[in-house]
Design a protein around this motif. Structure first.
Motif, short mmCIF file in Angstrom:
data_model
loop_
_atom_site.label_atom_id
_atom_site.label_comp_id
_atom_site.label_asym_id
_atom_site.label_seq_id
_atom_site.Cartn_x
_atom_site.Cartn_y
_atom_site.Cartn_z
N GLY A 26 0.81 -1.21 0.00
CA GLY A 26 0.00 0.00 0.00
C GLY A 26 0.84 1.26 0.00
O GLY A 26 1.82 1.37 0.73
N ALA A 27 0.43 2.23 -0.82
CA ALA A 27 1.19 3.46 -0.96
C ALA A 27 0.80 4.45 0.12
O ALA A 27 -0.22 4.29 0.82
N THR A 28 1.62 5.49 0.26
CA THR A 28 1.33 6.54 1.24
C THR A 28 -0.02 7.18 0.97
O THR A 28 -0.77 7.50 1.89
N LEU A 29 -0.38 7.34 -0.31
CA LEU A 29 -1.66 7.95 -0.66
C LEU A 29 -2.82 7.15 -0.10
O LEU A 29 -3.80 7.72 0.39
N GLN A 30 -2.72 5.84 -0.15
CA GLN A 30 -3.80 5.00 0.40
C GLN A 30 -3.87 5.11 1.91
O GLN A 30 -4.96 5.08 2.49
N THR A 31 -2.73 5.26 2.56
CA THR A 31 -2.73 5.48 4.00
C THR A 31 -3.41 6.81 4.33
O THR A 31 -4.16 6.91 5.31
N LEU A 32 -3.17 7.82 3.52
CA LEU A 32 -3.81 9.12 3.74
C LEU A 32 -5.31 9.03 3.51
O LEU A 32 -6.09 9.73 4.17
N GLU A 33 -5.73 8.18 2.57
CA GLU A 33 -7.17 7.95 2.38
C GLU A 33 -7.78 7.39 3.66
O GLU A 33 -8.86 7.83 4.10
N LEU A 34 -7.10 6.42 4.25
CA LEU A 34 -7.59 5.85 5.50
C LEU A 34 -7.57 6.89 6.62
O LEU A 34 -8.44 6.88 7.50
#
Length: 210
Positions: free
Chosen positions: A147-155
């Motif tokens: 998982g990319a940083t962008l997906q972590t930010l989505e969460l």
């Protein structure tokens, strides 16, 4: 992008976690009692910003460093514990002063302002390293492999939304019971109880290990 089903599951888990009794719950409840729904919602917004900050810190590896360092973890934990005790003592002092009136009567006591409530919520959450531990354990279960940083930010955005949703609802419920809480005697008793709970939570946090 995070799949819709995964996002919904994560939102549900975050809300259930926010509903568990703890410092955030007590701070929002007392803010709603002393400053009304606006102050309660502001406290919830501060807590939600703290959640967002923790998840962003996880995305950039900062929280992992904190939890890996016993010294850093202990410093943040003890400062947070001290802050909870400080809030509890403030509630006790309000009880000692006894400056309570039934709503509608004149009083010299200043209601808790939204800005102050927001700061209380924010500091309570940011100074609780257990939040970092919680999300460090939770996020990998909802992130796809690699998982990319962008997906972590989505969460992070989902966690923030779920947190503010629950605490806004809590503030509105306390506000809806305004007639019951309008009694000065009731509010004084609740301040005594909530102040004691905050102090007890502070002592518990200080005594806990990572």
């Amino acid at each position: 992008m995070i799949p819709g089903a995964t996002a919904a599951s994560f939102l549900l888990v975050v809300i259930l976690g926010a509903m568990s009794p703890g410092p955030d719950f007590v701070v929002v409840t007392r803010s709603s009692l002393t400053g009304g729904r606006r102050a309660g919602i502001a406290a919830g917004a501060g807590i939600s910003l703290g959640v967002f900050a923790w998840v962003v810190a996880i995305a950039f590896g900062v929280a992992a460093v904190l939890t890996a360092s016993a010294v850093a973890f202990s410093v943040v934990k003890l400062v947070g514990a001290g802050y909870l005790v400080f809030l509890g003592v403030k509630a006790w002092l309000a009880v000692r002063r006894g400056d309570y009136r039934d709503l509608g009567e004149t009083t010299n006591a200043e209601p808790l302002q939204a800005g102050a409530a927001f700061r209380q919520g924010l500091f309570t959450n940011l100074l609780n390293p257990k939040v970092a531990v919680y999300f460090l354990a939770l996020l990998p279960q909802f992130l796809p492999a690699g998982g990319a940083t962008l997906q972590t930010l989505e969460l992070a955005a989902i966690a923030t939304g779920g947190t503010i949703l629950w605490f806004a609802a809590l503030a509105l419920v306390v506000g809806a019971l305004k007639r019951f809480f309008g009694s000065g005697r009731v509010r004084r008793g609740l301040d005594a109880v909530l102040g004691s709970v905050l102090v007890a939570l502070g002592v518990k946090v200080a005594a806990e290990t990572a």
